[in-house]
Each structure stands twice: as C-alpha cells, then as structure tokens.
Design an enzyme around this catalytic site. Structure first.
Site, PDB file in Angstrom:
ATOM      1  N   GLU A 113     -23.457   9.774 -10.380  1.00 56.39           N
ATOM      2  CA  GLU A 113     -23.701  10.856 -11.333  1.00 56.39           C
ATOM      3  C   GLU A 113     -25.028  11.519 -11.025  1.00 56.39           C
ATOM      4  O   GLU A 113     -26.003  10.804 -10.825  1.00 56.39           O
ATOM      5  CB  GLU A 113     -23.726  10.317 -12.776  1.00 56.39           C
ATOM      6  CG  GLU A 113     -23.820  11.459 -13.772  1.00 56.39           C
ATOM      7  CD  GLU A 113     -23.753  10.993 -15.236  1.00 56.39           C
ATOM      8  OE1 GLU A 113     -23.629   9.788 -15.479  1.00 56.39           O
ATOM      9  OE2 GLU A 113     -23.828  11.858 -16.103  1.00 56.39           O
TER      10      GLU A 113
ATOM     11  N   HIS B  19     -25.458   1.137 -24.743  1.00 56.72           N
ATOM     12  CA  HIS B  19     -25.243   2.551 -24.385  1.00 56.72           C
ATOM     13  C   HIS B  19     -24.227   2.674 -23.245  1.00 56.72           C
ATOM     14  O   HIS B  19     -23.259   3.413 -23.336  1.00 56.72           O
ATOM     15  CB  HIS B  19     -26.582   3.183 -24.000  1.00 56.72           C
ATOM     16  CG  HIS B  19     -26.502   4.617 -23.582  1.00 56.72           C
ATOM     17  ND1 HIS B  19     -26.823   5.660 -24.412  1.00 56.72           N
ATOM     18  CD2 HIS B  19     -26.128   5.193 -22.415  1.00 56.72           C
ATOM     19  CE1 HIS B  19     -26.646   6.809 -23.785  1.00 56.72           C
ATOM     20  NE2 HIS B  19     -26.229   6.545 -22.562  1.00 56.72           N
ATOM     21  N   GLU B  20     -24.469   1.930 -22.178  1.00 54.62           N
ATOM     22  CA  GLU B  20     -23.567   2.040 -21.016  1.00 54.62           C
ATOM     23  C   GLU B  20     -22.174   1.533 -21.375  1.00 54.62           C
ATOM     24  O   GLU B  20     -21.168   2.107 -20.974  1.00 54.62           O
ATOM     25  CB  GLU B  20     -24.125   1.272 -19.816  1.00 54.62           C
ATOM     26  CG  GLU B  20     -25.535   1.661 -19.390  1.00 54.62           C
ATOM     27  CD  GLU B  20     -25.776   3.147 -19.234  1.00 54.62           C
ATOM     28  OE1 GLU B  20     -24.826   3.885 -18.905  1.00 54.62           O
ATOM     29  OE2 GLU B  20     -26.918   3.585 -19.445  1.00 54.62           O
TER      30      GLU B  20
ATOM     31  N   HIS C 264     -20.216   4.080 -23.321  1.00 57.06           N
ATOM     32  CA  HIS C 264     -19.705   5.180 -22.492  1.00 57.06           C
ATOM     33  C   HIS C 264     -18.263   4.924 -22.052  1.00 57.06           C
ATOM     34  O   HIS C 264     -17.577   5.867 -21.662  1.00 57.06           O
ATOM     35  CB  HIS C 264     -20.557   5.341 -21.230  1.00 57.06           C
ATOM     36  CG  HIS C 264     -21.687   6.324 -21.357  1.00 57.06           C
ATOM     37  ND1 HIS C 264     -21.546   7.566 -21.911  1.00 57.06           N
ATOM     38  CD2 HIS C 264     -22.984   6.252 -20.950  1.00 57.06           C
ATOM     39  CE1 HIS C 264     -22.703   8.217 -21.854  1.00 57.06           C
ATOM     40  NE2 HIS C 264     -23.591   7.446 -21.285  1.00 57.06           N
TER      41      HIS C 264
ATOM     42  N   GLY D 235     -32.271   4.592 -16.000  1.00 57.18           N
ATOM     43  CA  GLY D 235     -32.068   3.315 -16.681  1.00 57.18           C
ATOM     44  C   GLY D 235     -30.873   2.517 -16.202  1.00 57.18           C
ATOM     45  O   GLY D 235     -30.978   1.358 -15.819  1.00 57.18           O
TER      46      GLY D 235
ATOM     47  N   ASN E 225     -20.611   3.437 -14.637  1.00 51.91           N
ATOM     48  CA  ASN E 225     -19.428   3.433 -13.774  1.00 51.91           C
ATOM     49  C   ASN E 225     -18.321   2.568 -14.377  1.00 51.91           C
ATOM     50  O   ASN E 225     -18.569   1.468 -14.856  1.00 51.91           O
ATOM     51  CB  ASN E 225     -19.789   2.849 -12.401  1.00 51.91           C
ATOM     52  CG  ASN E 225     -21.115   3.357 -11.899  1.00 51.91           C
ATOM     53  OD1 ASN E 225     -21.284   4.536 -11.684  1.00 51.91           O
ATOM     54  ND2 ASN E 225     -22.073   2.444 -11.752  1.00 51.91           N
TER      55      ASN E 225
END
Ligand code: B3K
Ligand code: ZN
Length: 853
Positions: free
Chosen positions: A130, A306-307, A310, A270, A274
């Site tokens: 990204e 957070h990840e 996603h 951070g 994926n």
C-alpha cells in the site's frame, strides 16, 4: 535501489497531479493472479499470470503499472507477444475479451531502501504494497478497484528462509534439491493488489487459536526473531481481544483459517493490514515491562486491533480509489479508538485522542498542507496518509454516530458491510448506508468530507438563550466555505453544581440561537462535551466560571478542557498563575478522581500547542512562560506532588489503575523538578534506579533529560549500556535526548548524528533523532536557524534512501507563516534549499513545494 542511482531506470516520471474527478472504471479486470517467486535477496525472479477480462466495449490495450521494472518476457495465452513501454507502464495488446497474460521480471530486495515492494529487513524478506508498491514487484494495474483471487508459490533456500508465508491459507509445500524448498498459499477472497503480502525468513512463532462466534477455529501466529518471542504475549492477547470485540461491537467475524502477524525492524510506518498476513513495525508487536512503557503497551493493543479491524473495514470492503482512503482509515481509527476506550479508561482515551488531533491535525488543517478528508487531488498518494485522513476522518464517523444514535449507527454499518462486501466502495456509499438504515439525511453533513479547515465556533449564554456562530477559515484552493453541521453535546450547570439535562445542539447555520428550559441559577455552559465536534471553541465566560467548571464539570473531557483553558490564560495572555495552581491543587488532592485522569489534567499544553494560539509565535517567549508556570506549580504544590510521585504500582501490573499511578507519578516528578531542580534530579535518579518497569524508568530519564544535573549524563550512559542491544529501546535513547528541553541540545543531536548506532536507513531510528528534534519546539526553533538547517539536512539525505519517510519530516518547516519574522525567513530558506535539490523525489517535492505556498 532507487530511480536516481539505477542507470538502467527510465527517467523519473513527470510530477503529474492525479484528480478525483478523473476517476474512470478500469478497462480490464484481473480476476485471478498466479505468482511464482524464486526468492533471493539479490535477484528474485517473479513470474506472474493474470487472468484478465475486458470491462465494457472498447479496444484499448491492457496497461500494467511498473516501477523500476524491466520485462524479461511477456505472453498472452502462453505465447510470447510484442509489448511496448509507455514510461514505466507496460502496454500489451489483447485480442478478445479475456486472456491469460504472463510477465516475468527480476527484482533486487536487498537494494530496495525505499521499503516499498519486496525488501529485506534484518535478513527477512517481506513486502509492503500500500498504496502503490505492488508495481515494484510485478506488472499489474495496481489500483484498488481491481480485485483478484491470488495464488502464490514461493521457492527459497531452506536454511536461510525456513518460513514462507503469504496471504490466505497454505495449500501445499515441499522440498527441492540444492537445499531449496517451496510453499504455496491461496487467498479465496478477492482483494486489491495493495493487500498482497509475502514473508520469508528464519522466524519463530507464538501460536494460539480463536474460536469465532459461529464456532470456526482460527489458527493465530505471531512471527518474530527467536530472541523476541517472549515479547509477543501482549500482542497475542490484544489480537484475541480485538477479534472478540469486533464480533460484539460490529457483528464482524474473521473469515480465513489463519491469521498471521510478522514483525520486522525496518518499516515505513506502523503496520499493514495485508489479508491474513499483517506485517508490523516491530515497535507495535514487541512489548515486555522491562523494555516497553505503558503507552507502548497501549499502542501495541491499538495497532494490532486497528490492523485486525481492517479485515472488514478495508479488506472485505475496500476503497474504489485513493481519494476514498478515509473510508477505510477514518472508520478503522474510529473502531480502534472505541476498542481502546472499552478495554481501558474511556475518559483518558478521549483526552489522548483529542490531544493528538489538536497537536497534529489542527495545525495541518490550518497550514499549507490542509486538505479535505476526501481530497480532490494529489501528486504522491503516500503523502496523504495524514492526520486529516485518519484522525479527522475518525471524528467524522464519531459525529455521525452522535447524530444517529448508537443503535441506528450500528444498523448503518451492518447495511454498509452487507451491501458492499467484496466491493471497492466510496465515502458516499458509507454515508448512504447510514442514511438508509437510519432515515437521517446526512447530505449537509457531507461537507465535512469536502471542506478542509477546522471550524471556529463561538458560544455565549445569555439568560436562557445560547447564541452560537461558526466560520470555517479559508484553506489552499478553498477560499470560501459554507456553514457545517456541528453536533455539540451541551449541558448547563448551576453555580451550586446542579446539572441541567444534557442535550445535543446541532449547529448547522452561520449563526443560531437555542433556548433552554429549566435554566439553573447562575448557569455555566458546558459545551462540546466529550469533544463531540472537532472544532475550535470560543466561549464567552463570566469571571470565575472556568475556575468553577475546572472542579465541577461532570464530563471528564469538559473538566479537563476547563483546566487547560486556565493554563492558556497564563501561557498565552500572560495572566497570573494562581487560578491554575488552585485547580491543579484541587485535582491532585481530589478523592473523586482517578490517577490516570489526574495525570492528564496536570499535563500542561505543549509549547507547540501554545504556539498555535498565536498569530505569529515567539518560541522563546512561549518556553519561558511555560517554564515559569511549571516552576510556580512545582513550588506551590511541592508537597502533594512529592506524595503523588512516591505512589508506586508493581511493574507487571498492567491494570488501568496501575498505569494511572505510574502516569501521575512521572507527571508529578516533572512538575516537582521544575520547582526544585536539585531535589528533582535526585528524586528522578532514585525513580530511575528503583524502577522495575520501563514506564517509571523512561519517565525519570525524560525528566533528567531537561535538567542540567550530573545525574542526567550518568543515567543516560547507564541506560545505553544496559539496552544497547535492543533497537526499540535505543530508539528511545535517541528520541529522549533529541527532544529534551535543554539549551545545547542541538550539539547533542549533531553528535548523535554520527553515533555508530545511528542510521538513515532505519525509519524508526531516523524518526527518533530527526523527529525528536522537530518535536523539540524551543530548540528546533533556535533563533539562528540551526535546528531548521539540521532538519533540512536530514530530509535531503534521507530522501536519497527512502522518499516516503523523508517526506514525513517536512511539515514542521511548513509552519513558517506562523512564526515571528526572523525565524520565518530562515525556515523558508530551508524549504527553498530542499526544493532546489537536484534529483529530489516526488514525495519530498510535493510536501516542500506546497509548504512554501
Ligand atoms: N494501511 C496502512 C498504511 C499504509 C501507508 C502507506 N503509505 C496501515 C494502516 O493504516 O493500518
Ligand atoms: Zn489503517
């Protein structure tokens, strides 16, 4: 390798502005991607087969983006074909409406210092795609609205790379001759190329499992270097908490059989979401009480969550184009903020989030780099991963929840996920789902997506009527603004503390008056409670009102705010410190407040925040005033401060209460030391020596860093000697020294620049030193411009290695309009020097040229 050092690379592309209004659907879909990697750090062969399908009735060729790539072979339907390059884009004519297109390239991970695409970190091969890194791995449309099912086969030397990971689920693996082995992974969920990932390395794993709400078993793994394994427990616990929270709060369940996290030391930001294979900067995975502070522990939990979040807000529903970035980032930040509030102290989390918003996003919105949450144009998308997209974007979601109410908001997010699952969506789609599920018309509200700038709201209570007015300042490209929809949680509080009803006042015109029934005697205005709108409030207040609210407002955020305003009266207007000292004293000794809140409330606004209140700031004056106030507090409250400093919590107790005790402890130490530097230094050294955790240790060191005392050098030497093998702690050592409010710090930064442990190649280390310097308001703004020169040198040198990271160091120089004239000219001169540097990257060029205005 980099375009400027690679003689074979084509000339750098023109600086082309990309515009939102130019969006067109792709000419070709890519339904499937099959990749084969022969992994080698110096020369990795990448073979790709794309199953493409014409989108609509046109005869345009297939255009595949590449960056620093040279095609070795191109085929259609298995047969070699003619191809052409248009700049860095590979152009292939395809007959018919569907075909299988093959390409082959060689890439060199070990020379990839930009850390985009496939690169090496500490012997581990990993990827970052990204926003536009996939084109550095293979030719591909590389745009987020092209979603494909991926199959990935990797072969590598088994001894060097025993672990081979990619997105999705593992399907097969085997041994080859010559000590090589292979593995194949398959990801059944169609995804955009920016979510592609692979990792190869000698990694150890912490395994665990999670049973989802529908009873499916997911295998979890956190992969790190063997020595770091003991530091992964907190990340794993946080992951499981996040998985459970998303089921409960949003009804979102995990979808693959595996969820893997890998930590690497060299990472541009951070972490990265994926699909099924999150790759993290090690600072957001590794934590134990000896090396990580409470705040580090909280950041690990926040970033892991957070990840993970996603997976739905970003991966299952992704972005149509990069102008929609806040669709996934604003929403996901809002989700991680809510998670952290739920697992910790909600009041303190809100104060921290607002402090960050004001420290970073408000200045951004008020300066040359201001842009809308959904911007209209960019040169380099990497520059738009900003506090505006992320943090203001999260505030927009929060405001919509406030306007809709919790239940309707949840119906709206359910509808959004259901309607757009497997699609690339827009911010408008998100808002439409909230509207459809709630019946609330958000069309006026949507100005928040298109208008940049922080609204100014003034408020005045006259008997039973609240008079409100708003204005939005001009920003680059947006001279005139329309009034916004501003939800203000409001309550009237009587002089004797009696509470009126809390009500939601929605300001949506330039001026508005609102009547209240049942106005208590001597009513005081508690407004924008919980910071319900990201605006700058100006409230007209009667004498004594702020002082009263500072001890009586029932909303913790509003109470904190009243104390801060008392501080600004001293710091900006030069008033007497007595009222603030009294409010600090009452807060510190209150039995009703917890230590965590006290720690926040007793933290004075930073010098940078104070500077924002001046049309043109004088950093020296601000420093002197703030130090004067700290001294006054430290002297007047020495007794209770020493008492708060003496309170201890066991180092391995990570409860909210224990963290609060530690936070208040160091805040108290710092104020105490301001009043009595000699005793303060001794107390700090004692705190350092007795510490059984990094929070107390780093807090003591931070206080010592600002003191001219023999204890300072001794403690820093001891710290380095003890932790020199731990890169994340050495980062702290660099950052604490560079950000210390101490005359002579620029000499220290110059010395550290040549320290054997310093390197421009590692983003964390660079940020510790250069970012530490830029955050040191007083010293960075030294009147002779040396701080500016040093930062500009860092930027120019780093740009040749890693443009993205270099570009993120530029914004502090863009504040030149807001400084007194002497410094202002010196800052401009440095920006001009940067812009004039031959071979500058697009990333730094955009930030520096826009900063010049
Ligand atoms: N989505 C990534 C950020 C990518 C930044 C690219 N320059 C991490 C995150 O926001 O979760
Ligand atoms: Zn994100």
């Amino acid at each position: 390798m980099d375009a400027r050092t690679n003689p074979e690379a084509p000339p750098s592309p023109e600086h082309v502005t990309i515009r939102r209004e130019d969006y067109r659907p792709p000419d070709w879909w890519v339904r499937e991607v099959a990749l084969e990697f022969e992994l080698d750090p110096a020369a990795t062969r990448v073979r790709s087969r794309l199953t493409v399908e014409r989108n609509g009735d046109h005869d345009r060729p297939l255009r595949l983006a590449g960056e620093e790539l040279r095609p070795l072979a191109v085929s259609v339907g298995g047969r070699a074909v003619e191809w052409a390059m248009d700049g860095e884009t590979l152009v292939v004519a395809v007959a018919g409406d569907a075909a299988e297109v093959g390409t082959e390239v060689d890439i060199a991970p070990v020379s990839n210092s930009a850390l985009m695409g496939l690169y090496e970190s500490g012997g581990i091969l990993c990827t970052q795609c990204e926003a536009e890194g996939f084109r550095r791995i293979t030719f591909h449309p590389d745009r987020p609205d092209v979603l494909s099912v991926y199959r990935v086969r990797m072969t590598a030397d088994k001894a060097r790379y025993p672990v081979l990971l990619a997105n999705g689920n593992p399907v097969a693996a085997g041994e080859l001759e010559d000590g090589r082995h292979w593995a194949e992974w398959h990801d059944p969920f169609p995804k955009p190329s920016y979510l592609f990932a692979l990792v190869a390395g000698n990694l150890a794993v912490l395994r665990d499992s999670f049973t989802t709400m529908s009873g499916r078993e997911v295998e979890l793994g956190i992969w790190v270097r063997e020595d770091d394994l003991p530091k992964t427990r907190h990340a794993m616990a946080s992951l499981k908490q996040a998985m459970a929270w998303d089921e409960k709060a949003y009804g979102r369940e995990y979808d693959l059989d595996r969820f893997n996290i890998v930590a690497v030391d060299d990472f541009n930001f951070g972490a990265m979401e994926n699909k099924g294979l999150n790759i993290f900067n090690s600072r957001y995975v590794l934590a134990d009480t000896d090396t990580a502070t409470d705040s580090d522990f909280d950041s690990v939990a926040g970033v892991v969550a957070h990840e993970y979040f996603h997976n739905w807000s970003g991966n299952r529903v992704t972005c149509r184009d990069w102008f929609q970035l806040s669709l996934k980032e604003g929403f996901t930040v809002f989700r991680d903020q809510s998670f952290s509030a739920d697992i910790g102290s909600a009041a303190v989390k809100r104060i921290e989030d607002v402090r960050l918003l004001r420290a970073i996003q408000f200045p951004e919105d008020n300066g040359p780099l201001a842009h809308a949450v959904r911007p209209d144009s960019y040169l380099e998308i990497a520059n738009f991963y900003t506090a505006t997209i992320y943090n203001k974007g999260a505030e927009l979601i929060r405001m919509m929840r406030t306007l809709l109410g919790d239940a309707a908001f949840r119906r709206g997010t359910d509808l959004y996920f259901e309607r757009h699952d497997g699609e690339a969506a827009t911010c408008d789609d998100f808002v439409a789902a909230l509207e459809d599920a709630s019946g609330v018309d958000l069309s006026h509200f949507k100005l928040w997506y298109s208008q940049a700038g922080t609204p100014r709201v003034s408020a005045r209570l006259e008997c039973d009527t609240l008079h409100l007015a708003q204005s939005v300042p001009p920003t680059p490209g947006q001279p005139d603004k329309a009034p916004m929809v501003i939800p203000l949680r409001t309550r009237l509080i009587g002089a004797a503390g009696e509470l009126g009803e809390e009500r939601l006042v929605v300001l949506d015109r330039a001026e508005q008056s609102v009547r209240f029934d049942d106005v208590p005697d001597g009513a005081m205005l508690s407004i924008n409670r919980g910071f319900s709108a990201p605006v700058v409030m100006h409230v007209e207040r009667a004498a004594g009102e702020l002082e009263a609210l500072a001890t009586s407002d029932d909303d913790p955020f509003a109470r904190y705010e009243a104390i801060q305003e008392l501080a600004y009266r001293v710091l900006v207007e030069g008033g007497a410190p007595d009222a603030l000292v009294a409010a600090f004293g009452a807060t510190l000794t209150s039995n009703a407040l917890d230590a965590a809140f006290k720690g926040e409330a007793l933290t004075l606004p930073s010098e940078a925040l104070i500077a924002e209140r001046f049309e043109r700031a004088d950093p020296e004056l601000i420093h002197q005033r703030r130090e004067g106030l700290r001294r006054a507090v430290g002297t007047a409250l020495a007794g209770p401060l020493a008492e708060a400093q003496a309170a201890r919590a066991a180092g391995d107790d990570l409860s909210v209460a224990a963290k609060g005790v530690r936070r208040l402890r160091t805040v108290a130490l710092a104020l105490f030391a301001a009043g009595d530097p000699a005793r303060g230094a001794a107390l700090a050294r004692a705190q350092y020596d007795a510490a059984d955790n990094m929070t107390d240790r780093q807090g003591a060191l931070m206080v010592l860093a600002g003191l001219d005392a023999p204890e300072r050098t001794a403690a820093f030497d001891d710290f380095y000697a003890h932790y020199r093998e731990d890169p994340l702690v050495v980062d702290k050592w660099f950052a604490l020294q560079a950000s210390a409010p101490r005359a002579g710090v620029l000499d220290t930064v110059a010395e550290l620049r040549t320290h054997p442990d310093f390197t421009l190649n590692n983003p964390n280390r660079l940020r510790s030193l250069a970012g530490g310097l830029a955050s040191n308001h007083w010293q960075f703004h030294a009147s002779d411009g040396r701080g500016y020169r040093m930062l500009a040198d860092f930027i120019v040198e780093a740009d040749a290695i890693n443009p993205q990271v270099a570009a993120r160091l530029v914004p502090p120089l863009g504040k030149w309009r807001r400084l007194e004239e002497g410094r202002s000219a010196l800052m401009r001169a440095e920006l001009e020097r940067i812009v004039g540097t031959p071979g500058l990257s697009k990333d730094v060029f955009e930030q520096a040229s826009k900063s010049l205005g």
